[in-house]
Design a protein around this motif. Structure first.
Motif, short mmCIF file in Angstrom:
data_model
loop_
_atom_site.label_atom_id
_atom_site.label_comp_id
_atom_site.label_asym_id
_atom_site.label_seq_id
_atom_site.Cartn_x
_atom_site.Cartn_y
_atom_site.Cartn_z
N CYS A 1 46.53 -9.85 -5.90
CA CYS A 1 45.13 -10.10 -5.57
C CYS A 1 44.59 -11.27 -6.38
O CYS A 1 43.89 -12.14 -5.85
CB CYS A 1 44.32 -8.83 -5.83
N ARG A 2 44.93 -11.31 -7.65
CA ARG A 2 44.48 -12.43 -8.49
C ARG A 2 45.10 -13.75 -8.04
O ARG A 2 44.45 -14.80 -8.06
CB ARG A 2 44.83 -12.14 -9.96
N LEU B 1 45.97 -14.48 -4.97
CA LEU B 1 45.28 -14.86 -3.73
C LEU B 1 43.94 -15.54 -4.05
O LEU B 1 43.55 -16.50 -3.38
CB LEU B 1 45.05 -13.62 -2.86
N GLN B 2 43.25 -15.04 -5.05
CA GLN B 2 41.99 -15.65 -5.44
C GLN B 2 42.20 -17.06 -5.97
O GLN B 2 41.42 -17.98 -5.66
CB GLN B 2 41.31 -14.77 -6.49
N LEU C 1 42.34 -10.12 5.11
CA LEU C 1 41.31 -9.12 4.80
C LEU C 1 41.33 -7.96 5.79
O LEU C 1 41.14 -6.81 5.41
CB LEU C 1 39.93 -9.78 4.83
N ASN D 1 42.01 -4.41 1.16
CA ASN D 1 41.92 -4.34 -0.29
C ASN D 1 40.46 -4.50 -0.73
O ASN D 1 39.82 -5.50 -0.45
CB ASN D 1 42.79 -5.44 -0.91
N GLU E 1 39.13 -4.88 -3.74
CA GLU E 1 38.90 -5.94 -4.73
C GLU E 1 38.82 -7.31 -4.04
O GLU E 1 37.97 -8.14 -4.38
CB GLU E 1 40.03 -5.94 -5.76
N LEU E 2 39.71 -7.54 -3.08
CA LEU E 2 39.71 -8.81 -2.38
C LEU E 2 38.46 -8.96 -1.51
O LEU E 2 37.84 -10.03 -1.44
CB LEU E 2 40.98 -8.90 -1.51
N HIS E 3 38.09 -7.87 -0.86
CA HIS E 3 36.88 -7.87 -0.03
C HIS E 3 35.65 -8.17 -0.90
O HIS E 3 34.78 -8.97 -0.52
CB HIS E 3 36.73 -6.51 0.65
N TYR F 1 35.58 -9.82 -3.64
CA TYR F 1 35.66 -11.21 -4.10
C TYR F 1 34.98 -12.15 -3.10
O TYR F 1 34.22 -13.05 -3.49
CB TYR F 1 37.12 -11.61 -4.29
#
Length: 559
Positions: free
Chosen positions: A373-374, A376-377, A407, A412, A414-416, A418
């Motif tokens: 996830c990090r 991807l950010q 998405l 996820n 956390e991703l949403h 973000y």
């Protein structure tokens, strides 16, 4: 020259050893005494190493193998003798050719004996053979067929003996390294392509067998034999890509181009089979090698201008590179290498690699790890560190499709979160892109009937709360994006318009469509309030609000 006495106390000289009949050897001298006798002769240079080796493969080994005598020490000494020979005579001569023919004949005739004797003997014999082949590859090609026949016979022997192995002996790593060196050298020669492939296939076959029968903790470091194999296969693919299709121009004859690309595919298949088994924890070198392959420009269609080259790459190379990425993308080392690359030289463009990474995450049914996830950010931040990709229609659509699908598919939180937070960033590009990505993911859920009534109510409440957090007449660009979502969910839930009031003004201004009926209601309410002088402060705000709303509504209607 005297040899060591055997069990009967008989002393044998080297010249006598040469003349003894094969069937009598086992009766006159044991294998260790024969080895010591020959080692002494090679050391004091009274005998030629090639002659000694020829004697052993022509007669001595046959005699001892027929009686099932252990010959491991003898073969180890033979490796030393040939090393001495290669250091003193750098050119291949008729004696070497004759020796290779005898080794090939011995391996063929005593195949069953060798397999019965066990893998230790086969491994040492194979190492000796590849020492000879390595020496012969440096000379002319007149003996090419003999080398090829001997190499293929030895590879077949190795493959068969490995199927009986239940553990990996440390000596195997040294043997595999030597074999891979040979494959590397042969891979540079067009005429040796298939021989090189066969050699690497044998190594891959052995690896797959050991991976299935030697269970290890996935968290452990890769064993040396597996690590060396993965590195070898990656390097072979990269070598062929660089030598064959450098700068988009084939460096090989047109007739050979397809054959070369098929060879690349074969190496990719070997690598894919091994990675699919699960290689566990990879180190920095393996991660770099894998990612260099995945990030290689020659594996991408835009690199080529010729349609035939594009067809070859799209058919034989590109699908397997994507499959390999899907197998390794979750490795933290691989992710670190990708991110460090994006932070490197600014002239390098990793946009399409990042898109491939996003698609690989989307294709995996597993949960997205926090580390992924990090990553991807960081990829998103790399893609929009400036407006270059934002103003490029083709690239922007690729980003929207990749992140929007991600998405929708991974779910996820956390991703949403973000991307929801991104809407409120000061950077207008980041804010707009985050909103577009979220909207695409919402519409994908709608198209696939994933929205429940409860989820829609929660979404309306959330975006309504965000909408009310702005000042009454704020012109913040992100406010328009928030109203966009509020309007979408209001329509999705098929809600009626809220009551016209000061409390619902912001909601109403967001969801009211250019409907004449709604406009007339707002206008009528404005007339009622305007007909009498306001006596309360809040009526001033209501009056001003309704006028503002009415003006905006009719302006939108005219448009």
């Amino acid at each position: 020259m005297s040899g060591n006495p055997d069990s009967l106390g008989i002393s044998v000289t080297y010249s006598e050893l040469v003349t003894i009949d094969q069937e009598d050897i086992i009766l006159i001298i044991d294998v260790d005494s024969a080895v010591s006798l020959c080692s002494e002769g090679v050391a004091n240079k009274s005998t030629n190493p090639v002659d000694v080796l020829t004697l052993w493969f022509n007669k001595l080994l046959r005699a001892y193998m027929n009686e099932s005598v252990c010959c491991v020490r003898a073969l180890r000494e033979m490796c030393k003798w040939f090393t001495i020979e290669s250091q003193t005579d750098s050119k291949v001569h008729s004696g070497h050719i004759k020796l290779m023919s005898m080794v090939h004949a011995f391996a063929f005739e005593f195949r069953d004996h060798l397999l019965k004797a066990g893998e230790r003997l086969v491994h040492v014999l194979a190492y000796f053979v590849f020492l000879m082949i390595d020496f012969c590859l440096e000379s002319d090609r007149s003996h090419h067929q003999i080398v090829a026949d001997l190499q293929l016979a030895t590879l077949c022997l190795l493959k068969d003996t490995s199927t009986k192995s239940t553990k990996v002996h440390p000596r195997l790593v040294l043997l595999m390294q030597k074999i891979m060196e040979i494959a590397d050298i042969e891979g540079t020669r067009i005429g040796d392509l298939q021989l090189s492939v066969k050699t690497s296939e044998t190594i891959a076959h052995m690896c797959l067998h050991f991976m299935s029968n030697c269970h290890a903790d996935p968290k452990d470091e890769m064993p040396d034999w597996l690590r060396e194999t993965v590195l070898h296969l990656c390097e072979m693919v990269m070598s062929y890509l660089d030598s064959t299709l450098n700068k988009g121009t084939p460096n090989a004859p047109a007739a050979k181009l397809k054959e070369l690309v098929v060879v690349i595919r074969t190496y990719l298949l070997m690598l894919h089979h091994i990675l699919k088994k699960g290689v566990g924890h990879v180190d920095d070198d393996v991660a770099a090698c894998l990612m260099d392959l995945i990030m290689c420009e020659q594996t991408r269609l835009p690199y080529y201008s010729d349609i035939k080259q594009q067809q070859l790459i799209s058919t034989y190379v590109r699908p397997l590179v994507i499959d390999i990425l899907e197998l390794v993308y979750s490795s933290q080392k691989c992710q670190d290498y990708l991110i460090s690359s994006t932070l490197g030289t600014p002239e390098s463009d990793y946009f399409y690699v990042c898109i491939d990474f996003l698609n690989a995450v989307s294709a995996d049914n597993a949960d997205v790890l926090p580390s992924t996830c990090r990553t991807l950010q960081k990829i998103f931040e790399y893609m929009f560190k400036d407006a270059k990709n934002f103003v490029n229609g083709e690239r922007f659509n690729l980003v929207l499709d990749a992140f929007g699908s991600l998405l929708y598919l991974v779910g996820n939180i956390e991703l949403h979160r973000y991307f929801c937070t991104g809407i409120f960033q000061q950077d207008i590009v980041t804010s707009q892109v985050c909103a577009d990505i979220l909207m695409l993911s919402f519409r994908l859920k709608e198209a696939n009937k994933c929205w429940t009534d409860h989820a829609i109510e929660q979404a309306i409440a959330f975006w309504h709360k965000c909408n009310n957090s702005y000042a009454m007449f704020s012109t913040n660009p992100s406010q328009l994006l928030v109203q966009r979502f509020l309007r979408y969910f209001h329509s999705l839930g098929k809600h009626k318009l809220p009551v016209i009031s000061l409390q619902n003004f912001r909601h109403l201004s967001a969801v009211a469509k250019t409907d004449v009926h709604v406009g007339m209601k707002i206008l009528k309410r404005l007339e009622i309030i305007s007909s009498s002088a306001p006596t309360k402060v809040e009526l001033y705000f209501i009056l001003y609000t309704l006028r503002w709303l009415c003006r905006n509504f009719w302006c939108n209607t005219i448009k």
